[in-house]
Design an enzyme around this catalytic site. Sequence first.
Site, PDB file in Angstrom:
ATOM      1  N   ASP A 142      -3.895 -14.928 -34.311  1.00 45.31           N
ATOM      2  CA  ASP A 142      -4.702 -16.149 -34.212  1.00 45.31           C
ATOM      3  C   ASP A 142      -6.140 -15.783 -34.565  1.00 45.31           C
ATOM      4  OD1 ASP A 142      -5.958 -18.502 -33.624  1.00 45.31           O
ATOM      5  OD2 ASP A 142      -5.471 -18.513 -31.490  1.00 45.31           O
ATOM      6  N   LEU A 143      -6.639 -16.305 -35.663  1.00 42.63           N
ATOM      7  CA  LEU A 143      -7.980 -15.984 -36.144  1.00 42.63           C
ATOM      8  C   LEU A 143      -8.912 -17.127 -35.777  1.00 42.63           C
ATOM      9  CD1 LEU A 143      -6.948 -14.714 -39.688  1.00 42.63           C
ATOM     10  CD2 LEU A 143      -6.934 -13.495 -37.518  1.00 42.63           C
ATOM     11  N   SER A 179      -7.220 -26.823 -35.423  1.00 45.49           N
ATOM     12  CA  SER A 179      -8.298 -26.793 -34.450  1.00 45.49           C
ATOM     13  C   SER A 179      -9.539 -26.178 -35.095  1.00 45.49           C
ATOM     14  CB  SER A 179      -7.871 -26.003 -33.209  1.00 45.49           C
ATOM     15  OG  SER A 179      -8.915 -25.947 -32.265  1.00 45.49           O
ATOM     16  N   HIS A 183      -3.715 -19.267 -38.187  1.00 43.73           N
ATOM     17  CA  HIS A 183      -2.670 -18.403 -37.655  1.00 43.73           C
ATOM     18  C   HIS A 183      -1.971 -17.722 -38.823  1.00 43.73           C
ATOM     19  CE1 HIS A 183      -2.334 -21.382 -34.026  1.00 43.73           C
ATOM     20  NE2 HIS A 183      -3.420 -20.639 -33.980  1.00 43.73           N
ATOM     21  N   GLN A 235      -1.422 -13.066 -28.317  1.00 49.84           N
ATOM     22  CA  GLN A 235      -0.423 -14.124 -28.266  1.00 49.84           C
ATOM     23  C   GLN A 235       0.983 -13.623 -28.561  1.00 49.84           C
ATOM     24  OE1 GLN A 235      -1.514 -17.897 -30.009  1.00 49.84           O
ATOM     25  NE2 GLN A 235      -3.690 -17.457 -29.763  1.00 49.84           N
ATOM     26  N   THR A 241       1.603 -18.246 -25.201  1.00 53.17           N
ATOM     27  CA  THR A 241       2.147 -19.240 -26.117  1.00 53.17           C
ATOM     28  C   THR A 241       1.124 -19.567 -27.199  1.00 53.17           C
ATOM     29  OG1 THR A 241       1.336 -21.101 -24.804  1.00 53.17           O
ATOM     30  CG2 THR A 241       3.561 -20.285 -24.316  1.00 53.17           C
ATOM     31  N   LYS A 506     -31.178   4.820 -69.282  1.00 50.55           N
ATOM     32  CA  LYS A 506     -29.790   5.279 -69.220  1.00 50.55           C
ATOM     33  C   LYS A 506     -29.294   5.099 -67.794  1.00 50.55           C
ATOM     34  CE  LYS A 506     -26.827   9.088 -70.776  1.00 50.55           C
ATOM     35  NZ  LYS A 506     -25.916   9.045 -69.656  1.00 50.55           N
TER      36      LYS A 506
END
Length: 796
Positions: A142-143, A179, A183, A235, A241, A506
């Site tokens: 979950d990020l 949200s 995920h 999770q 959950t 150069k």
Amino acid sequence: MAKRDQAVKVGGHRIKVSNLDKVLYPSTGTTKGDVIAYYSAIAETMLPHCRDRPATRKRWPDGVGPDGTGGSFFQKDLGDSAPNWLHTREVEHQDHVNTYPLVNDEATLVWLAQLASLEVHVPQWRFDASGSPQNPDRMIFDLDPGQGVPFKSCAKVAFMIRDILRDMGLESIPVTSGSSGIHVYAALDGTQTSDQISSVAKELARSLEADYPDDITSSMKRSLRPGRVFIDWSQNNASKTTVAPYSLRGRIAPTVAAPRSWRELASPHLRHLEFTEVLDRVEKRGDPLADLVKGTPVHNDRLQKYRSMRDASRTPEPVPGPSIDTQSEDAASEDVRRALPQFVIQRHDARRLHYDFRLEHEGVLVSWALPKGVPTDPAKNHLAVPTEDHPFSYRKFEGEIPTGEYGAGQVRIWDAGEYELEKWRDDEVIATLVGRPGGGLGGKRRFALFRAGESGGKPRWMIHLMEPLRSRDREDAAELTPMLAEVGASETLARLDPGEWAFEMKWDGIRAIALVDGERTTLRTRSGSDVTSAYPELANLAAAANAEQVVFDGEIVAFDPDGAPSFDLLQQRFGLTKRRDIEKARRSAPATYLIFDVLSVNGQDSRSLPYRQRSELLKSLVERIETVPVVVPDAFDGPPEDAMEASRSLGLEGVVAKQQQSPYRSGERSPEWLKFPFIATTEAAVIGWRESTADSHGLASLLLATRDSDDESGWKYAGRVGTGFSTKERRAIRARLEPLERKAPVTEVPSDVRRDAHWVKPKLVGEVTSKGRTRAGRFRQPVWRGWRPDKRPDQT
């Protein structure tokens, strides 16, 4: 809708529903009736991801409120008002036992929606038939973006996780959570416990945090999250959950936890989707997460979408079963033995006449629809609409797709045959198609398919007819080969007339030809290698070019903190292919493209123009854009001695003098260009190494060779280099060379070197500094500078 109570019948169960016109999402006017209708419509797709998992519900009896808040609460236990037909299971917690509903049918979803249970949360494990919890069948990350972190940063981290999981043999699918975050799901085989999976997930999250400490955190401390993406690995714990895929969210708008494709996740316009959009997507595209239910890697079913759009009993098209998704369906019967992949172009007279362009790749036919047909003029690109992958057997399909079926209409093969692949990337494909006698192509044709931004939130592709690739001969190879300078004697520099010569600095980097064609950019090194994907920061070079088609000559450099080019820093970018490694190196060694010449503009060759005119033309072609690290350095205005002093004071490599009237001679080393380096560097082929007595995993020195046409082997031993690299580099170099070990590629080698030498094929090029050569051609006091992946051994 009526406000009075009603009863609806779903799956043979009567469910009492009430207040159907009650607004649960004030910002959109979405009612309870709308919510019930959504869950009823999405049930078939959503249920496989919830089935046999204990469901925790998050309820909003009074709606989410106009600002997206409102009174809500989690409900775990079943409650007294639950109907007796619900499937339930008990879960023993530390100090109590809860009875949970199992969301196994449409009726249960409708009942939950009636209670304003907008969100359904489930764990990563299921109950078996006896009611015992099984091992998890999926892993999830979950990020969550911390304060001040844009949504696209979560997508960037999701790609990092995808690449690591892929290295572990696990394919994954992203889900925009509806949200704030994203995920990432990966299917598991169920052989490991939740504790074991949590441990793996935690280690993966911590490794990314260690690589990107300023951007990522895996800590549960909320104080560490602002400014970072939080990877919640917890999770995967058996007691935790996650909101179920396709569940609504209790936000200001009726957004959904929506499974997406990785291509969508790369879009700069990525956003969360509302329930009406999700229903439309599922109807048209199916469920990207379908294979997760089976516990099999997602990549094993490239044809899931194809099958979901066709009924084998109603269409004559080939519709292989779920267990068959690659060319093996034909290979078993035909014993396919082909050197080149196949293509087919089909004339599809459906609702609108179009052509389907299909290339065999990774066992399927990757497909594009061409509404305006196959382009016949290189000056006019045509739209190419990506469609679902097709089975390999489709290359032979001709027939009538019945009315009412997807793609209804007549399909005829326009041309088919083999193709030679030049490039295959996520955003570009280049291939030469060899059609059959009498086919629509009329023989051999070279095409480029490339992504050209987005349209309506979907990727927009184009197809371009390219000029025939004649690089089988040396003439065309020279087209992409830069002009080279001869080494000038130090006393010569002072005699050069500033009125006849230009003096450029150069740069200490790697030479690269940049080909800009429309919105596409390709970078090629002196060796001809395509390094475009290794330098993603230069992919948008076209945005800075004031021409539709242009070919530049320049140098890719990395600047150190003091603003000086650093070849050591640039070494970090060499040889990388994995997205995660490239992104990591890009952060520590960002690249800049310094352009100092132009070879053609909009198909007009400019190489015959004198240097002075090409320089003026170049300045008009490159626009300074902050987001594109491209610079056109000015030539030095003054006497050559001052140019050398300026180069030294800036920490540069030296000076390159170019005759103002010189043309550009591709592939030639010409005295019209002279280089005056401060340090003499030489490229040499690495042909072996000698054992280290101090480190069993390292090496004492590298053995070098240069080209020698007089020797039958084509190579001449050029000495050994034992300084210039760290212990870590010695180990890495040995690990790279060991798989290449073979017999000695050179003949005349001193006996003391030959005794403990390990030889390799001369295919890798390195660069050394030295104090010249002995009469035998060996380096005096050489020092290793690094690898030169931009050069071939025959260019030493």
